[in-house]
Design an enzyme around this catalytic site. Structure first.
Site, PDB file in Angstrom:
ATOM      1  N   GLY A  68       0.624  -0.798   0.330  1.00  0.00           N
ATOM      2  CA  GLY A  68      -0.176   0.272  -0.134  1.00  0.00           C
ATOM      3  C   GLY A  68       0.814   1.072   0.406  1.00  0.00           C
ATOM      4  O   GLY A  68       0.608   2.354  -0.749  1.00  0.00           O
ATOM      5  N   ASN A 149      -8.751   3.512   7.981  1.00  0.00           N
ATOM      6  CA  ASN A 149      -8.191   1.736   8.961  1.00  0.00           C
ATOM      7  C   ASN A 149      -7.641   2.963  10.405  1.00  0.00           C
ATOM      8  O   ASN A 149      -7.836   1.068  11.080  1.00  0.00           O
ATOM      9  CB  ASN A 149      -6.312   2.293   8.475  1.00  0.00           C
ATOM     10  N   GLN A 177      -7.783  -0.576   2.793  1.00  0.00           N
ATOM     11  CA  GLN A 177      -8.382  -0.973   4.343  1.00  0.00           C
ATOM     12  C   GLN A 177      -9.552  -2.277   4.011  1.00  0.00           C
ATOM     13  O   GLN A 177     -10.396  -2.801   4.095  1.00  0.00           O
ATOM     14  CB  GLN A 177      -9.090  -0.284   5.452  1.00  0.00           C
ATOM     15  N   CYS A 322       3.274   5.728  16.335  1.00  0.00           N
ATOM     16  CA  CYS A 322       4.711   5.323  17.554  1.00  0.00           C
ATOM     17  C   CYS A 322       5.643   5.824  17.076  1.00  0.00           C
ATOM     18  O   CYS A 322       6.247   5.757  15.934  1.00  0.00           O
ATOM     19  CB  CYS A 322       5.028   3.483  17.914  1.00  0.00           C
TER      20      CYS A 322
HETATM   21  N1  PLP Z   1      -2.990   2.772   3.244  1.00  0.00           N
HETATM   22  C1  PLP Z   1      -4.080   2.656   4.429  1.00  0.00           C
HETATM   23  C2  PLP Z   1      -4.782   2.871   5.007  1.00  0.00           C
HETATM   24  C3  PLP Z   1      -2.848   1.324   5.716  1.00  0.00           C
HETATM   25  O1  PLP Z   1      -3.748   0.886   6.858  1.00  0.00           O
HETATM   26  C4  PLP Z   1      -1.686   1.093   5.305  1.00  0.00           C
HETATM   27  C5  PLP Z   1      -1.547  -0.259   6.326  1.00  0.00           C
HETATM   28  O2  PLP Z   1      -1.743  -0.085   7.539  1.00  0.00           O
HETATM   29  C6  PLP Z   1      -1.265   1.081   4.699  1.00  0.00           C
HETATM   30  C7  PLP Z   1      -1.897   2.383   3.271  1.00  0.00           C
HETATM   31  C8  PLP Z   1       0.172   0.810   3.973  1.00  0.00           C
HETATM   32  O3  PLP Z   1      -0.355  -0.643   3.693  1.00  0.00           O
HETATM   33  P1  PLP Z   1       1.330  -1.228   3.254  1.00  0.00           P
HETATM   34  O4  PLP Z   1       1.176  -1.966   4.753  1.00  0.00           O
HETATM   35  O5  PLP Z   1       1.035  -2.362   2.682  1.00  0.00           O
HETATM   36  O6  PLP Z   1       2.474  -0.499   3.039  1.00  0.00           O
END
Ligand code: PLP
Length: 378
Positions: A68, A149, A177, A322
């Protein structure tokens, strides 16, 4: 162990693991001319076709990435390059985006872009009207996530897609998500870029993708080989891609059944907790991902609650980033209008269908116990 943190990552589905092991037999480099390479290339092509079928798009509209974060970066960077060419250097980004989007936007501001950050209402939803108000003549991109998220609140992405189409503005949706959890057809959604990540729907970590509409600009932001139509250099991670495609296939096949089970667990949990004095739900129940509940435990420290639950082998999340050992209050909850204290007292629970009724009872009892231990309330 009781795992209630599926928004952070999900356990690998058995079918995905099996698909990964089989794909490991295809050891050739898909770019090689010889038989081993051609076999790997054949598998890559068929996985891309299967994925495109699941997403309702063309195989040429799928770019495999490392997840992501990379997909979000790629979309924003592509729009930025296009914007520079056209003399359009303004972006509209929702204030509740993941840091993969927000931090890219901050970096673009350093590079000369102007960004308007649009806040949600108290319910955690960014309205299409507030997005529309932020648009300018020189807006090149709007970015609004499918579902948040931290709160699980589903955003009006289809409405915003129509608005952007009308105004000829590029539209990026972070669907990390949502994909695999709610029905989604990319041709209906109408966005230019849609980011997704395998580990949020039972696939492996470190693999994801970016849907890029045929008509949307795309530029490589890494230099290297000509994989992924020259837009994303690097030898393809075939086993991870196989795991992702299988995980999505199974998630979509089981979607209705899983949704019902997850929503049942979440609803029971919310009903019980809502009766406790001092405990309030962040966001609202309608228009929320089925597995998400985010509560403010007034008067308690979310970090302490989390640690006390962890001692009982219950995994939940504060949803806070964090940074250098210090917990920052959630930018999402602050944008919704919660105070710093309220944001620092909030926990995210994200359910999976594998939870048993007995585990749900233990979870509820444990949450009540730790809250009572901190505040005396129950
Ligand atoms: N976007 C959202 C809404 C997410 O919840 C996350 C991961 O927590 C990401 C992007 C990042 O994805 P990745 O962990 O595959 O880099």
């Amino acid at each position: 162990m009781i795992y209630v943190d599926h928004a952070a990552t999900t356990p690998l589905r058995a079918e995905a693991k099996e698909a990964m092991l089989s794909a490991m037999e295809y050891f050739g480099n898909p770019s090689s001319m010889h038989k081993a390479g051609q076999e790997a290339r054949g598998l890559l092509g068929s996985l891309r076709e299967t994925l495109a079928g699941l997403l309702n798009c063309s195989p040429r509209e799928v770019i495999f990435t490392s997840g992501g974060t990379e997909s979000d970066n790629m979309a924003l960077r592509a729009a930025a390059i296009e914007g520079k060419k056209l003399g359009k250097t303004h972006m509209v980004i929702s204030a509740i985006e993941h840091h993969a989007v927000l931090h890219t936007a901050y970096a673009l501001e350093q590079e000369g872009f102007q960004v308007t950050y649009v806040k949600p209402g108290r319910d955690g939803i960014v309205s299409s009207e507030s997005i529309e108000q932020a648009l300018r003549e020189d807006t090149i991109l709007v970015s609004l996530m499918y579902a948040n998220n931290e709160t699980g609140m589903i955003q009006p992405v289809e409405e915003v897609a129509r608005l952007c189409q009308k105004k000829k503005i590029l539209f990026h949706v972070d669907a990390v998500q949502a994909l695999g959890h709610v029905p989604m057809a990319l041709d209906v959604l109408g966005a230019d870029y849609v980011a997704f990540s395998a580990h949020k729907f039972g696939g492996p970590r470190g693999i994801g993708g970016l849907y890029v509409k045929k008509t949307a600009p795309l530029y490589s932001f890494m230099q290297g080989g000509s994989q992924e139509r020259g837009k994303r250099a690097g030898t393809e991670n075939l086993p991870a891609i196989a795991g992702m495609v299988k995980a999505l296939e199974v998630s979509l096949r089981n979607l209705e059944e899983d949704r019902k089970r997850i929503a049942y667990l979440r609803d029971q949990f919310v009903d019980t907790l809502s009766e406790i004095e001092g405990v309030t739900l962040n966001g609202k129940m309608e228009g929320r991902l089925p597995g998400n509940a985010n509560f403010c435990f007034h008067g308690a420290s979310a970090e302490s609650l989390l640690m006390m639950l962890s001692e009982k082998e219950i995994c939940v999340s504060t949803g806070a980033a964090c940074a250098a050992g210090a917990l920052e209050p959630s930018h999402v909850l602050l944008a919704m209008g919660l105070t710093k204290e309220e944001a620092g007292s909030s926990l995210r629970f994200s359910f999976g269908s594998e939870m048993t009724d007995a585990e749900l009872d233990t979870l509820v009892e444990s949450v009540l116990q730790v809250y009572a231990a901190q505040t005396g309330k129950r």
